[in-house]
Design an enzyme around this catalytic site. Structure first.
Site, PDB file in Angstrom:
ATOM      1  CD  GLU A 333      13.090   4.034 -21.809  1.00  0.00           C
ATOM      2  OE1 GLU A 333      13.562   4.929 -21.097  1.00  0.00           O
ATOM      3  OE2 GLU A 333      13.507   3.792 -22.940  1.00  0.00           O
TER       4      GLU A 333
HETATM    5  N1  IFG Z   1      16.833   4.207 -21.314  1.00  0.00           N
HETATM    6  C1  IFG Z   1      16.511   3.349 -22.445  1.00  0.00           C
HETATM    7  C2  IFG Z   1      17.607   3.134 -23.473  1.00  0.00           C
HETATM    8  C3  IFG Z   1      18.445   4.379 -23.695  1.00  0.00           C
HETATM    9  C4  IFG Z   1      18.954   4.892 -22.364  1.00  0.00           C
HETATM   10  C5  IFG Z   1      19.950   6.013 -22.549  1.00  0.00           C
HETATM   11  C6  IFG Z   1      16.956   1.423 -20.999  1.00  0.00           C
HETATM   12  C7  IFG Z   1      16.626   0.010 -20.625  1.00  0.00           C
HETATM   13  C8  IFG Z   1      17.783   5.306 -21.526  1.00  0.00           C
HETATM   14  N2  IFG Z   1      16.145   2.021 -21.920  1.00  0.00           N
HETATM   15  O1  IFG Z   1      17.921   1.974 -20.517  1.00  0.00           O
HETATM   16  O2  IFG Z   1      17.019   2.742 -24.711  1.00  0.00           O
HETATM   17  O3  IFG Z   1      17.721   5.366 -24.388  1.00  0.00           O
HETATM   18  O4  IFG Z   1      20.639   6.294 -21.364  1.00  0.00           O
END
Ligand code: IFG
Length: 522
Positions: A333
């Site tokens: 992200e």
């Molecule tokens: N995605 C984000 C996490 C977390 C997650 C919550 C990944 C690799 C959503 N990154 O999962 O930091 O915020 O469900």
């Protein structure tokens, strides 16, 4: 009428219904999770008594006696039998347990074991001490749930005779705990490690940094915790592991044949670092601490040399405290990092990690960079990224968010957790096969399975356990037991028998309506 009573009595005597207080009447009707590869029953019953002891075979490495003590510590508080570990080469007798290394039994592999139970002696052998440790979890699960009690319970402590030969399908079987969004201290982390050990998992991934908090002391950059460790989602007091506490966690995990994988998430998810040091910011101004739950807004300055000095110091200090091969660089992200800058950054950070003797793993987006040969890409959301990684020769760790994200609600009524990926009931958590979930990701590309627990919505370990259980045993079985041996209808009956075990361990688990928790097991 008399005849009928006689028939009923006969059935009762020979019914192979297991008795909730004494365990299965027939070894093949066990409720072990993960399901063992092969179980055969034999005549007879092994009984632990006050005369029982744990014998270490003559000439065993010292590690075997340590494992014997671990077994004694699991059995003595609840049985009161005072089992001792005998290492003077004496031969075991009736009711004794024998631990031995047998390097010739290569079918068992690095973590496999053989458990031969007779009416006289219970013999646990393995090629490596890790295999003995995994076999001990089977011994625990063959005894009634009361074995997990911290106080003395009435016996009898009996195990039906037979032979179990067992070994794992995947070499990486683990969970991740996010200690950045909300901080969980060493005692919580060690309890999590104990849960992993009971279900034969062997990897524990610690998500140590994010926008909301930096959770590991870095001596060359003290403000990361002095400032960046001082808050968390919701504005609480946060916290962090001193390097001594981190080393103690690593040792605790190692004693359970569990490898710690530390993660420093970058270049995104870095607001805590950016708020700790003005010089890390391209405008020379420190960011404000962040206590919300948005993602994707932060980025290290990928074109500034001080960033790479920072990364090098952080990786150096953590790598020096981490015996495991892998260092997790995050990489997810990074919505505020231009793709060319992201690729440049990930390529340089791979060199830094390797310079400190570690191999790189990261979330699946890192596959946009030029991956080094032994990189493991952690697939969480985009199959195309994992496929990109495979095309570069990387292996894949399966953490599909629709099945393995334990911060997902069970269903729409679950208070804790999120739901952006899916609702994940206990059957959704179990009913998938890593080797077929994504057609382009083949069995030979996969190193294993890991279930992440993100901590935006949980702030106590009781809340963590409500989301982890009862899904954790299913992930353990997916990682250990061959897919062709697994079926939900059969698994759900075994899982029901673990309800009492979780209760005895003080785990406040989600009582999924899909499981008949009150039936006595097989
Ligand atoms: N995605 C984000 C996490 C977390 C997650 C919550 C990944 C690799 C959503 N990154 O999962 O930091 O915020 O469900």
């Amino acid at each position: 009428m008399k005849k009928l009573c006689l028939v009923m009595l006969t059935i009762g005597l020979f019914s192979c219904q297991s008795n909730p207080t004494t365990g299965p009447a027939d070894l093949t009707r066990n409720t072990i999770i993960p399901k063992p590869v092969s179980v055969t029953s034999a005549d007879g019953t092994f009984i632990l008594t006050s005369r029982s002891d744990i014998f270490v075979a003559e000439g065993s490495p010292e590690e075997v006696a340590v494992i014997g003590n671990y077994l004694a510590e699991r059995l003595n508080p609840s049985t009161g039998l005072g089992l001792r570990v005998i290492t003077d080469g004496r031969k075991p007798g009736k009711g004794d347990i024998l631990l031995a290394i047998n390097e010739g039994d290569t079918e068992l592999g690095e973590e496999g074991y053989e458990l031969v139970i007779t009416g006289k002696v219970m013999t646990l052998t393995a090629v490596r001490p890790a295999g003995l440790f995994r076999g001990i979890q089977t011994i625990r699960q063959l005894l009634p749930p009361a074995i997990e009690s911290a106080t003395i319970q009435p016996g009898p402590w009996v195990i039906p005779a037979g032979t179990i030969r067992d070994w794992p399908e995947y070499g990486h079987r683990g969970e991740m705990l996010d200690v950045a969004r909300h901080f969980f201290g060493p005692e919580d982390v060690k309890r999590f490690i104990d849960h992993l050990a009971l279900y034969k998992m062997n990897v524990f991934h610690l998500h140590l940094s994010d926008d909301q908090g930096w959770r590991i002391e870095i001596k060359s950059w003290p403000n990361l915790t002095a400032h960046g460790g001082k808050t968390e989602v919701g504005g609480g007091e946060g916290g962090f592991f001193t390097q001594e506490e981190y080393s103690d966690i690593v040792k605790y995990a190692e004693e359970r044949y569990i490898t710690i994988i530390p993660e420093i998430d970058m270049p995104g998810h870095t607001n805590a670092a950016l708020s700790s040091y003005p010089e890390l910011n391209s405008d020379g101004k420190a960011k404000e601490p962040y206590t919300g739950t948005k993602v994707g807004f932060s980025s290290l300055d990928t074109r500034s040399e001080i960033t790479y000095k920072f990364v090098d110091d952080v990786v150096r200090e953590i790598a020096a405290l981490t015996p495991g091969q892998y260092f997790h660089i995050g990489g997810d992200e990074s919505h505020s990092t231009k793709i060319d800058d992201y690729i440049y950054f990930v390529n340089r950070v791979q060199d830094i990690v390797e310079s400190h003797g570690k191999s790189v793993t990261g979330w699946d987006e890192i596959a946009h960079a030029t991956l080094k040969p032994d990189v493991v890409v952690q697939y969480w959301a985009r199959p195309a990224n994992a496929v990109k990684g495979i095309a570069q020769g990387a292996k894949v760790l399966m953490s599909p968010c629709q099945h393995a994200y334990t911060d997902m609600k069970y269903d729409s009524t679950t208070v804790l957790g999120l739901s952006w990926a899916a609702y994940i009931e206990v059957d959704d958590a179990y009913n998938w096969d890593p080797a077929t979930l994504v057609p382009e990701i083949k069995r030979e590309n996969i190193v294993g399975v890991q279930a992440p627990l993100w901590a935006e919505t949980i702030s106590t370990f009781d809340e963590a356990e409500y989301l982890i259980f009862p899904r954790l045993p299913g992930y353990a079985e997916i990682g250990w037991t061959p897919a062709e041996m697994r079926s939900w209808d059969e698994y759900r009956v075994r899982l029901a028998a673990h309800g009492k075990r979780m209760e005895t361990l003080g785990i406040g688990f989600y009582r999924s309506p899909l499981i008949d928790w009150d039936q006595p097991g097989l």
